[in-house]
Design an enzyme around this catalytic site. Structure first.
Site, PDB file in Angstrom:
ATOM      1  N   MET A  90       4.417  -5.185  -3.405  1.00 32.94           N
ATOM      2  CA  MET A  90       3.185  -4.779  -2.659  1.00 32.94           C
ATOM      3  C   MET A  90       3.478  -5.363  -1.267  1.00 32.94           C
ATOM      4  SD  MET A  90       0.215  -5.986  -5.052  1.00 32.94           S
ATOM      5  CE  MET A  90       0.076  -7.816  -4.909  1.00 32.94           C
ATOM      6  N   ALA A 148       5.086  -7.162   2.262  1.00 36.34           N
ATOM      7  CA  ALA A 148       5.274  -8.543   2.834  1.00 36.34           C
ATOM      8  C   ALA A 148       6.336  -9.240   2.073  1.00 36.34           C
ATOM      9  CB  ALA A 148       4.096  -9.440   2.677  1.00 36.34           C
ATOM     10  N   HIS A 179      12.144 -10.862  -2.977  1.00 40.10           N
ATOM     11  CA  HIS A 179      12.009  -9.235  -2.974  1.00 40.10           C
ATOM     12  C   HIS A 179      13.627  -8.903  -2.638  1.00 40.10           C
ATOM     13  CE1 HIS A 179       7.645  -9.597  -1.825  1.00 40.10           C
ATOM     14  NE2 HIS A 179       7.542  -9.074  -3.005  1.00 40.10           N
ATOM     15  N   GLN A 223      -5.438  -3.397  -9.411  1.00 40.22           N
ATOM     16  CA  GLN A 223      -4.811  -4.819 -10.197  1.00 40.22           C
ATOM     17  C   GLN A 223      -5.688  -5.941  -9.444  1.00 40.22           C
ATOM     18  OE1 GLN A 223      -0.691  -3.976  -8.896  1.00 40.22           O
ATOM     19  NE2 GLN A 223      -0.295  -6.023  -8.747  1.00 40.22           N
ATOM     20  N   GLY A 249      10.781  -9.300 -11.074  1.00 38.36           N
ATOM     21  CA  GLY A 249      11.071 -10.861 -10.973  1.00 38.36           C
ATOM     22  C   GLY A 249      10.541 -11.642 -12.187  1.00 38.36           C
ATOM     23  N   LYS A 268       9.364 -14.415 -11.960  1.00 43.38           N
ATOM     24  CA  LYS A 268       8.372 -15.221 -11.315  1.00 43.38           C
ATOM     25  C   LYS A 268       6.915 -14.831 -11.925  1.00 43.38           C
ATOM     26  CE  LYS A 268       5.596 -16.432  -7.422  1.00 43.38           C
ATOM     27  NZ  LYS A 268       4.731 -15.184  -7.401  1.00 43.38           N
ATOM     28  N   ASP A 269       6.812 -13.541 -12.317  1.00 48.11           N
ATOM     29  CA  ASP A 269       5.870 -12.934 -12.651  1.00 48.11           C
ATOM     30  C   ASP A 269       6.298 -12.524 -14.244  1.00 48.11           C
ATOM     31  OD1 ASP A 269       3.808 -12.257 -10.369  1.00 48.11           O
ATOM     32  OD2 ASP A 269       5.732 -11.734  -9.643  1.00 48.11           O
ATOM     33  N   VAL A 286      13.312 -16.781  -7.032  1.00 49.14           N
ATOM     34  CA  VAL A 286      13.850 -17.234  -5.820  1.00 49.14           C
ATOM     35  C   VAL A 286      12.973 -18.202  -5.213  1.00 49.14           C
ATOM     36  CG1 VAL A 286      14.592 -16.666  -3.525  1.00 49.14           C
ATOM     37  CG2 VAL A 286      15.245 -15.088  -5.447  1.00 49.14           C
ATOM     38  N   SER A 319       6.608 -16.519  -2.347  1.00 47.31           N
ATOM     39  CA  SER A 319       5.459 -15.414  -2.650  1.00 47.31           C
ATOM     40  C   SER A 319       4.891 -14.880  -1.233  1.00 47.31           C
ATOM     41  CB  SER A 319       4.443 -16.208  -3.481  1.00 47.31           C
ATOM     42  OG  SER A 319       3.186 -15.457  -3.437  1.00 47.31           O
TER      43      SER A 319
HETATM   44  P1  AMP Z   1       4.936  -8.689  -5.452  1.00 50.24           P
HETATM   45  O1  AMP Z   1       5.165  -7.929  -4.131  1.00 50.24           O
HETATM   46  O2  AMP Z   1       4.503  -9.766  -5.549  1.00 50.24           O
HETATM   47  O3  AMP Z   1       4.283  -7.650  -6.393  1.00 50.24           O
HETATM   48  O4  AMP Z   1       6.219  -8.748  -6.173  1.00 50.24           O
HETATM   49  C1  AMP Z   1       7.138  -7.584  -6.315  1.00 50.24           C
HETATM   50  C2  AMP Z   1       8.155  -7.980  -7.314  1.00 50.24           C
HETATM   51  O5  AMP Z   1       8.901  -9.032  -6.605  1.00 50.24           O
HETATM   52  C3  AMP Z   1       7.746  -8.544  -8.512  1.00 50.24           C
HETATM   53  O6  AMP Z   1       8.533  -7.826  -9.612  1.00 50.24           O
HETATM   54  C4  AMP Z   1       7.865  -9.802  -8.381  1.00 50.24           C
HETATM   55  O7  AMP Z   1       7.980 -10.433  -9.881  1.00 50.24           O
HETATM   56  C5  AMP Z   1       9.021 -10.063  -7.620  1.00 50.24           C
HETATM   57  N1  AMP Z   1       9.068 -11.281  -7.066  1.00 50.24           N
HETATM   58  C6  AMP Z   1       8.013 -11.875  -6.266  1.00 50.24           C
HETATM   59  N2  AMP Z   1       8.380 -13.121  -5.815  1.00 50.24           N
HETATM   60  C7  AMP Z   1       9.454 -13.432  -6.340  1.00 50.24           C
HETATM   61  C8  AMP Z   1      10.368 -14.608  -6.241  1.00 50.24           C
HETATM   62  N3  AMP Z   1      10.024 -15.744  -5.483  1.00 50.24           N
HETATM   63  N4  AMP Z   1      11.584 -14.369  -7.067  1.00 50.24           N
HETATM   64  C9  AMP Z   1      11.972 -13.353  -7.622  1.00 50.24           C
HETATM   65  N5  AMP Z   1      11.296 -12.263  -7.566  1.00 50.24           N
HETATM   66  C10 AMP Z   1       9.853 -12.312  -7.001  1.00 50.24           C
END
Ligand code: AMP
Length: 289
Positions: A37, A39, A44, A71, A157, A159-160, A186, A195
């Site tokens: 998403m 940022a 990432h 979502q 990741g 993390k999710d 990470v 995050s």
């Molecule tokens: P998001 O932009 O938050 O939707 O995350 C996009 C992808 O990055 C998802 O697969 C997340 O699980 C992964 N992600 C977000 N934060 C982390 C992190 N700290 N370590 C590893 N993967 C991450």
């Protein structure tokens, strides 16, 4: 004087579904997708690094940046979600991304959009319980991204953790021919999981947020020492989080890492997961026990 030749990496930025579908692979053997998403942060970038390795020299890495309205709950942080477009593009360029797919919401969803993808087992606990409809939005957009970009593999990741499990289930149950690669969480040096939402935290909230990681590590310590009672492990972790006056727990649960169903006694394959608010900001984290 000898002239020096610099190779300037280019990112192909694509904003429409039609252009993404039309995008030839330029002979690339493999395409690896990293859905985000935006940022973008170090988490990432690690996913992109893993994608780069999985793609190999001849393959290509595609990153999608889409803040998916489907979502987010009404009243959630969809509107204020950070969208640093230029910075994200620079980070992608620096990380060797080949394709950046950045569609608008109108591109992804027509006004009379009426089909969705729903997972009905793993989605019933943890995030799914706290955020009804969230994983329906996630599965739907990821299925669309898979169709539009046709990757051979995609990186998500840990993390999710629940999201990763649900995407694996969707790929299995709907026969997507796409390999799902999981990537470790990470963290910042003080243990807080990276995050995009961390930037919402006030300085005091930011200072207290690593308490989530500390609580999960205490759970792991107890489990390592032979504690089997989920209630005892959760109690100990809860005490640590409650030591932070700004933290408000949404859930703190011990689950089976495959079914994501709550457990009463520690099993071979257990996971402790937490969601907590610091002010308006909701953070999540988890650890395998
Ligand atoms: P998001 O932009 O938050 O939707 O995350 C996009 C992808 O990055 C998802 O697969 C997340 O699980 C992964 N992600 C977000 N934060 C982390 C992190 N700290 N370590 C590893 N993967 C991450």
């Amino acid at each position: 004087m000898e002239s020096r030749c610099a190779i300037i990496a280019t990112v192909h930025v694509v904003q429409t579904v039609a252009a993404a579908i039309a995008l030839a692979r330029n002979g690339a053997e493999r395409r690896i997708l990293v859905p985000t998403m935006g940022a973008l942060h170090r988490g990432h970038l690690e996913l992109i690094r893993i994608a780069r390795t999985a793609a190999g020299k001849e393959g290509e890495v595609a990153v999608s940046i889409f803040v998916n309205p489907l979502q987010f709950a009404a009243g959630g942080d969809f509107e204020k979600y950070p969208r640093p477009e230029t910075g994200d593009e620079e980070l992608c360029r620096g990380a060797g991304v080949d394709i950046l797919f950045r569609p608008s919401a109108d591109e992804m969803y027509t006004n009379d959009f009426s089909v969705a993808v729903e997972e009905n087992s793993l989605s019933s606990t943890l995030e799914g319980k706290s955020r009804p409809g969230h994983f329906r939005g996630v599965c739907t957009v990821v299925a669309k991204l898979f169709h539009v970009l046709a990757p051979d593999a995609a990186v998500f990741g840990e993390k999710d953790f629940q999201q990763l499990a649900i995407i694996r289930r969707m790929v299995r149950d709907l026969n997507f021919r796409i390999e799902i690669i999981g990537a470790p969480t990470v963290r910042e040096t003080d243990g807080l999981a990276c995050s995009s939402r961390n930037q919402y935290l006030s300085p005091t909230e930011r200072q207290q947020a690593p308490v989530l990681r500390a609580a999960l590590l205490e759970a792991a310590r107890l489990a390592g020492g032979g504690e089997r009672s989920a209630a005892a492990i959760i109690d100990a972790a809860r005490k640590i989080i409650n030591g932070s006056p700004l933290a408000r727990i949404d859930y703190l649960e011990l689950v089976n890492a495959e079914t994501l169903a709550p457990i009463e006694a520690l099993e071979e394959n257990s996971l402790i997961a937490v969601a907590a608010f610091f002010g308006q900001t909701r953070l999540i984290d988890n650890i395998r026990l």
